[in-house]
Design a protein around this motif. Structure first.
Motif, short mmCIF file in Angstrom:
data_model
loop_
_atom_site.label_atom_id
_atom_site.label_comp_id
_atom_site.label_asym_id
_atom_site.label_seq_id
_atom_site.Cartn_x
_atom_site.Cartn_y
_atom_site.Cartn_z
N ALA A 90 -1.87 -10.04 -18.88
CA ALA A 90 -0.90 -8.96 -19.06
C ALA A 90 0.50 -9.54 -19.01
O ALA A 90 0.74 -10.59 -18.39
CB ALA A 90 -1.09 -7.88 -17.99
N PHE A 91 1.42 -8.83 -19.67
CA PHE A 91 2.81 -9.28 -19.80
C PHE A 91 3.75 -8.15 -19.43
O PHE A 91 3.42 -6.97 -19.60
CB PHE A 91 3.08 -9.73 -21.23
CG PHE A 91 2.36 -10.98 -21.63
CD1 PHE A 91 3.01 -12.20 -21.72
CD2 PHE A 91 1.00 -10.93 -21.92
CE1 PHE A 91 2.34 -13.34 -22.09
CE2 PHE A 91 0.31 -12.08 -22.28
CZ PHE A 91 0.98 -13.29 -22.37
N PRO A 92 4.97 -8.50 -18.97
CA PRO A 92 5.91 -7.46 -18.54
C PRO A 92 6.64 -6.77 -19.68
O PRO A 92 6.94 -7.38 -20.70
CB PRO A 92 6.88 -8.24 -17.65
CG PRO A 92 6.89 -9.61 -18.25
CD PRO A 92 5.49 -9.85 -18.71
N LYS A 93 6.92 -5.50 -19.46
CA LYS A 93 7.80 -4.74 -20.34
C LYS A 93 8.76 -3.96 -19.45
O LYS A 93 8.33 -3.32 -18.49
CB LYS A 93 7.03 -3.79 -21.24
CG LYS A 93 7.95 -3.00 -22.19
CD LYS A 93 7.18 -2.16 -23.15
CE LYS A 93 8.13 -1.37 -24.08
NZ LYS A 93 8.98 -2.26 -24.91
N THR A 94 10.04 -4.04 -19.76
CA THR A 94 11.04 -3.35 -18.95
C THR A 94 11.53 -2.09 -19.67
O THR A 94 11.70 -2.08 -20.89
CB THR A 94 12.25 -4.26 -18.65
OG1 THR A 94 12.84 -4.68 -19.89
CG2 THR A 94 11.81 -5.48 -17.86
N VAL A 95 11.73 -1.03 -18.88
CA VAL A 95 12.33 0.21 -19.37
C VAL A 95 13.34 0.64 -18.32
O VAL A 95 12.98 0.97 -17.20
CB VAL A 95 11.27 1.31 -19.56
CG1 VAL A 95 11.96 2.60 -20.03
CG2 VAL A 95 10.23 0.88 -20.58
#
Length: 201
Positions: A90-95
């Motif tokens: 899994a990889f990060p996503k920023t919001v």
């Protein structure tokens, strides 16, 4: 290849005791940015080889990664290995002020996101609801006691404050120092991975 244990005899001789984090970040971001691309690629390949032979990685069935930006340490060979062997990745996503990790099964499942970072496509996906056994963490500068200065947004500190997975900071030796002035809210690394080996910190 170096044994994957803490190497107390490896020292940079540099201590960063200033409280001005932005000053420290600027210095080490420039140091990394000034590396010729061929050198960043060469050292990243060495780091990837260290990780691929690391027992902790080999045994991990679920891993959190990051997608490299610019001259950041690239673990793409490790990511490809993990996906080919059926490890969960899994990889990060920023919001805005939050970060979540999303599972991917192929390197084609990315698009450019915040800060020009390649992030996982999340259409139809929910954040990973499983705990990784290992998480590789990018940063600007690390010390030999597990301290880390990231990019100043606090995403990793907030995300991992109540989680217990093994955190491995990824850096070139030129991004490491003996000691940083960290704060109580800074999440500490369990390992430091450089071109010289994997070190327990």
């Amino acid at each position: 290849m170096m044994n994957h244990k803490a190497q107390s005899n490896i020292q940079t001789g540099e201590q960063v005791l200033t409280r001005n984090r932005n000053q420290v970040r600027s210095r080490y971001k420039k140091r990394r940015a000034d590396m010729p691309p061929f050198l960043a690629e060469l050292l990243s390949d060495r780091i990837s080889k260290e990780v691929l032979s690391w027992e902790c990685y080999q045994k991990a069935a679920a891993v959190f990664f990051y997608y490299p930006l610019g001259n950041e340490v690239s673990l793409l060979p490790v990511i490809e290995d993990a996906l080919s062997k059926g490890k969960r990745a899994a990889f990060p996503k920023t919001v805005k002020d939050s970060m979540q990790f999303y599972e991917v099964t192929d390197l084609s499942e990315f698009s450019e996101g915040s800060f020009h970072v390649m992030e996982p496509d999340i259409k139809g996906k929910k954040p990973a609801d499983w705990e990784p056994e290992l998480c590789f963490v990018p940063g600007v500068v690390f010390d030999r006691q597990g301290g880390r200065f990231g990019y100043g947004k606090g995403y990793y500190d907030r995300y991992f404050v109540r989680k217990s997975c093994c955190l491995a900071g990824c850096a070139y030796e030129c991004q490491t120092v003996d000691r940083l002035q960290t704060d109580a809210w800074d999440v500490r690394m369990n390992y430091l991975v450089t071109e010289k080996g994997v070190f327990s910190v």
